[in-house]
Design a protein around this motif. Structure first.
Motif, PDB file in Angstrom:
ATOM      1  N   ALA A  45      39.811  40.681  39.138  1.00 14.76           N
ATOM      2  CA  ALA A  45      41.251  40.692  39.407  1.00 14.76           C
ATOM      3  C   ALA A  45      41.560  40.311  40.854  1.00 14.76           C
ATOM      4  CB  ALA A  45      41.832  42.063  39.077  1.00 14.76           C
ATOM      5  N   ASP A  46      40.614  40.556  41.760  1.00 13.88           N
ATOM      6  CA  ASP A  46      40.801  40.141  43.155  1.00 13.88           C
ATOM      7  C   ASP A  46      40.658  38.628  43.312  1.00 13.88           C
ATOM      8  OD1 ASP A  46      41.265  42.702  44.056  1.00 13.88           O
ATOM      9  OD2 ASP A  46      39.183  43.045  44.676  1.00 13.88           O
ATOM     10  N   LYS A  47      39.989  37.987  42.358  1.00 16.35           N
ATOM     11  CA  LYS A  47      39.695  36.552  42.452  1.00 16.35           C
ATOM     12  C   LYS A  47      40.676  35.686  41.671  1.00 16.35           C
ATOM     13  CE  LYS A  47      35.967  37.575  44.699  1.00 16.35           C
ATOM     14  NZ  LYS A  47      36.171  37.845  46.088  1.00 16.35           N
ATOM     15  N   GLU A  48      41.180  36.220  40.555  1.00 16.85           N
ATOM     16  CA  GLU A  48      42.101  35.440  39.735  1.00 16.85           C
ATOM     17  C   GLU A  48      43.023  36.361  38.943  1.00 16.85           C
ATOM     18  OE1 GLU A  48      39.978  33.715  36.044  1.00 16.85           O
ATOM     19  OE2 GLU A  48      38.528  33.608  37.682  1.00 16.85           O
ATOM     20  N   ALA A  49      44.067  35.762  38.414  1.00 14.15           N
ATOM     21  CA  ALA A  49      45.075  36.537  37.691  1.00 14.15           C
ATOM     22  C   ALA A  49      44.543  36.977  36.335  1.00 14.15           C
ATOM     23  CB  ALA A  49      46.336  35.701  37.501  1.00 14.15           C
ATOM     24  N   ILE A  50      44.701  38.267  36.057  1.00 10.95           N
ATOM     25  CA  ILE A  50      44.343  38.804  34.743  1.00 10.95           C
ATOM     26  C   ILE A  50      45.488  39.688  34.273  1.00 10.95           C
ATOM     27  CG2 ILE A  50      41.854  38.755  35.256  1.00 10.95           C
ATOM     28  CD1 ILE A  50      42.048  41.845  35.446  1.00 10.95           C
TER      29      ILE A  50
END
Length: 87
Positions: A45-50
């Motif tokens: 979640a820190d790297k991409e939208a979930i």
């Protein structure tokens, strides 16, 4: 449901060590796997939208497994409590 199931359990004043009955032990193991998944999802979640609900769901799943494990340990009476410097 977690809150309903939890009402019949004794309050905790200590950490619980995984174990007790065999089914409860399996649920404690499943809970550790779910917690590992939660950490991985949080990292993702820190790297991409979930979908933000996935983190809430996986966290509640872990809570559910914990409560059911306690129920299967004679409603918490057979839980193995952590006692510092003893076990």
């Amino acid at each position: 449901k977690i809150d309903i199931y939890n009402t019949n359990l004794e309050s905790l004043n200590s950490f619980i060590l995984p174990g007790g009955s065999l089914p409860s032990s399996h649920l404690h193991l499943a809970r550790t796997i779910v917690r590992r998944a939660e950490r991985t999802i949080t990292y993702l979640a820190d790297k991409e939208a979930i979908n933000p609900f996935i983190i809430k769901y996986i966290n509640r799943l872990s809570d559910f497994l914990f409560v059911i494990a306690r129920i299967l340990n004679n409603n918490g009476k057979d839980d193995i409590l952590w006692k510092p410097n003893v076990n």
